[in-house]
Write a protein that holds these residues in place. Structure first.
Motif, PDB file in Angstrom:
ATOM      1  N   GLN A   1      23.056 122.029  51.674  1.00  0.00           N
ATOM      2  CA  GLN A   1      21.694 122.550  51.535  1.00  0.00           C
ATOM      3  C   GLN A   1      20.656 121.438  51.469  1.00  0.00           C
ATOM      4  OE1 GLN A   1      21.907 125.202  48.126  1.00  0.00           O
ATOM      5  NE2 GLN A   1      22.682 126.909  49.366  1.00  0.00           N
TER       6      GLN A   1
ATOM      7  N   TYR B   1      20.206 119.794  55.079  1.00  0.00           N
ATOM      8  CA  TYR B   1      19.443 120.615  56.015  1.00  0.00           C
ATOM      9  C   TYR B   1      18.015 120.863  55.548  1.00  0.00           C
ATOM     10  CZ  TYR B   1      23.232 121.298  59.252  1.00  0.00           C
ATOM     11  OH  TYR B   1      24.194 121.069  60.203  1.00  0.00           O
TER      12      TYR B   1
ATOM     13  N   GLU C   1      15.175 120.488  58.276  1.00  0.00           N
ATOM     14  CA  GLU C   1      14.328 121.647  58.570  1.00  0.00           C
ATOM     15  C   GLU C   1      12.844 121.353  58.366  1.00  0.00           C
ATOM     16  OE1 GLU C   1      16.117 124.685  56.177  1.00  0.00           O
ATOM     17  OE2 GLU C   1      17.507 125.288  57.768  1.00  0.00           O
TER      18      GLU C   1
ATOM     19  N   GLN D   1      21.111 127.903  57.310  1.00  0.00           N
ATOM     20  CA  GLN D   1      20.856 126.490  57.614  1.00  0.00           C
ATOM     21  C   GLN D   1      21.545 126.045  58.903  1.00  0.00           C
ATOM     22  OE1 GLN D   1      21.870 127.646  54.668  1.00  0.00           O
ATOM     23  NE2 GLN D   1      20.753 126.687  52.984  1.00  0.00           N
TER      24      GLN D   1
END
Length: 600
Positions: free
Chosen positions: A221, A224, A228, A508
């Protein structure tokens, strides 16, 4: 207070664990001097412009001069590239890389008239030149390959324009590289021991193998979350790269970018379509393996970040770099004493840049140039995966070593299509070596699990990448905008098709395309999958002591580009125009999956 582990700066890395680039150039000043020498050589070539049809001697001299300049350029470029990759935040290294890239583009533009002028020589006259001048005969395959490009080579002026713009065309890839290796700032996370470590590409791979699901989830997490933030920027860079591929293919008269890319090695597109078809027809095996992973890990939900941790728990095998070198040599003993002696050369003479440091390019690779030793970049972690990475990259390096020591310069490189075969053959040999070495069921289970994961990550995953690559090239060719939303939507659905319903298609994962450097390599990824499958066949031939299997394999390593890639592989015993080698690879995957289930 828990100690925070930070990556060392480049000047903090022990010299013994860094590569020795002085075998290319003593220092940057020597590289600059080499550029001046190249400029002096260009005038010797230009005096032949417009005269290549006059005599075989003129043709011979131009070919030899051009190849000599190309070799010089490769020395300069590889030196600058390796310097930059060892520390991408070093402004001096960045400046040298930019200067060299511009220099190479400028020289290429000045020499761009050569190929069109050679191709303008009537075939009868070219054949006569080769018949009457024995000195031209060593270049017969070189000229044959050039003739295959005849319908796709432009005028001298147009070729010069394209060559001069090469550094501009590389902009998207450069921007991605700088973002990915230098500018992205990753947070600190906790490892399984509760230590605070800085997240990086190398550390991410290690954390995903943790037996603690919370550690894996956190790393996934957090990584990403960084990518992102910049997904629109990554969409712009990837879109720019695809547009270059499509534009270049169009102006050269190819039907599309895939045909253009594969034609460089005379590979029929059926090799690509056969791969995609065979992989899709065997997705049931991947779904079976993924479902087995969920069951054995005893997880209510299997997530994408759970696909890399060993099913059998913490690795019973770990290796320091020193231990890995010994194990690698033993595993590769099957290739003969001569092969292993050159592996030892790599260890003894600083051919390898071993540890991760701040600003160092992520991942691993083998590089080099004709006339020097090969070089290997690693980002070492003390685990089994890095032992496999070591033998993988050593496969590339030994391929380069044998090629450059057995072929003249014009054939002293090899096509990308056959490159991954040497590296993954080594991986397959290491797998069998470990299975034969250890009787402990837990070790066997772990090694089988590693093989199954490797097959998943190479044959299945790289073919998944190939399908995405084909999609974005087709979409751009059809006038569709390659937005982050559009690419993420397709990638998410593609990922779900490959891994099936047993795994949660985490949101993700739709952004995974943002962090894959190989999408900037122009139809490179499918060759990982075909290469792994071919390597499976070659390694099996050697481990089962098939007659002349090792000799044929070593001859493949020595062949370079002296013949077309498919012919080189046929001589080695694998016909890659057919699907047999793919079917054999899936049969081995199923066999070892059955062994794995039986041991459990």
């Amino acid at each position: 207070m828990t100690e925070i582990k930070k990556l060392p700066k480049r000047d903090e890395v022990p010299v013994a664990l860094t590569w020795d680039l002085t075998t290319i150039f003593k220092d940057d000043a020597a590289a600059h001097a080499a550029m001046k020498q190249v400029e002096n050589k260009i005038s010797s070539v230009l005096k032949f412009k417009g005269k290549l049809q006059e005599s075989s001697d003129s043709l011979l001299q131009v070919i030899q001069l051009e190849l000599a300049i190309q070799n010089d350029l490769e020395h300069i470029y590889v030196y600058a590239e390796l310097k930059n990759d060892q520390d991408t935040v070093n402004n001096k290294n960045q400046a040298l890389m930019d200067q060299v890239a511009s220099f190479v583009a400028n020289v290429s533009a000045k020499l761009a008239w050569i190929d069109p002028e050679i191709l303008a020589i009537p075939e009868e006259k070219l054949a006569k030149f080769q018949a009457e001048d024995a000195a031209l005969r060593p270049y017969s395959h070189f000229l044959e390959v050039l003739q295959l490009r005849k319908n796709h080579v432009l005028s001298s002026k147009e070729e010069a324009l394209l060559a001069g713009a090469s550094s501009i065309f590389d902009s998207s890839s450069k921007i991605f590289g700088i973002l990915d290796n230098s500018d992205l700032k990753f947070p600190f996370v906790k490892n399984a021991e509760g230590e605070t470590v800085q997240l990086s590409q190398g550390m991410y791979a290690t954390l995903l193998q943790s037996t603690d699901q919370e550690v894996r989830k956190q790393a996934f997490q957090q990584l990403y979350a960084v990518y992102e933030q910049f997904r629109n920027t990554f969409a712009a860079t990837l879109s720019g790269e695809v547009k270059v591929h499509n534009f270049t293919a169009q102006i050269r008269g190819f039907k599309d970018a895939r045909q253009a890319a594969m034609s460089q090695n005379a590979i029929p597109e059926t090799v690509y379509t056969n791969l995609v078809s065979e992989v899709n027809s065997h997705l049931d095996l991947l779904h079976r393996y993924v479902s087995l992973r969920k069951k054995i890990l005893n997880l209510k939900e299997l997530h994408m970040y759970d696909l890399y941790t060993p099913i059998t728990g913490k690795s019973p095998l770990s290796y320091s770099y020193s231990e890995a070198k010994k194990e690698a040599k033993q595993a590769l003993q099957i290739l003969g004493e001569d092969y292993v002696s050159h592996v030892q050369e790599a260890f003894d003479n600083r051919w390898i840049d071993v540890v991760e440091n701040q600003g160092k390019r992520s991942g691993a690779y083998s590089s080099g140039v004709y006339g020097t030793n090969p070089f290997m970049l690693l980002n070492w972690q003390d685990d089994l995966e890095n032992l496999f990475t070591l033998v993988h990259e050593m496969g590339h390096s030994m391929h380069s070593y044998y090629t450059t020591h057995n072929q003249p310069y014009q054939y002293g490189d090899y096509a990308i299509f056959v490159a991954e075969i040497a590296s993954t053959t080594n991986e397959n040999l290491l797998t069998q070596f470990l299975l034969d070495k250890y009787d402990d069921p837990q070790i066997k289970l772990y090694v089988l699990n590693h093989y199954l994961d490797g097959f998943k990550g190479t044959v299945y995953r790289q073919t998944q990448f190939a399908e995405f690559e084909q999609f974005i090239h087709e979409a751009d060719a059809n006038g569709e905008a390659l937005t982050a939303e559009m690419m993420s939507d397709f990638y998410g659905k593609l990922n779900h098709r490959y891994y099936g319903d047993a795994v949660i298609n985490d949101p993700q994962i739709k952004s995974e395309w943002t962090r894959i450097p190989h999408f900037y390599y122009n139809y490179y990824v499918y060759q990982y999958a075909t290469g792994f499958a071919a390597a499976s066949s070659l390694a099996n031939g050697m481990t089962s002591q098939r007659s002349q299997a090792r000799e044929k394999y070593l001859n493949y390593l020595k062949s370079g580009s002296s013949d077309f890639p498919l012919n080189v592989m046929k001589k080695a015993g694998v016909d890659m125009t057919k699907t047999d080698y793919l079917e054999d690879a899936f049969a081995m995957f199923e066999k070892r999956l059955n062994e794995f289930e039986a041991l459990l």
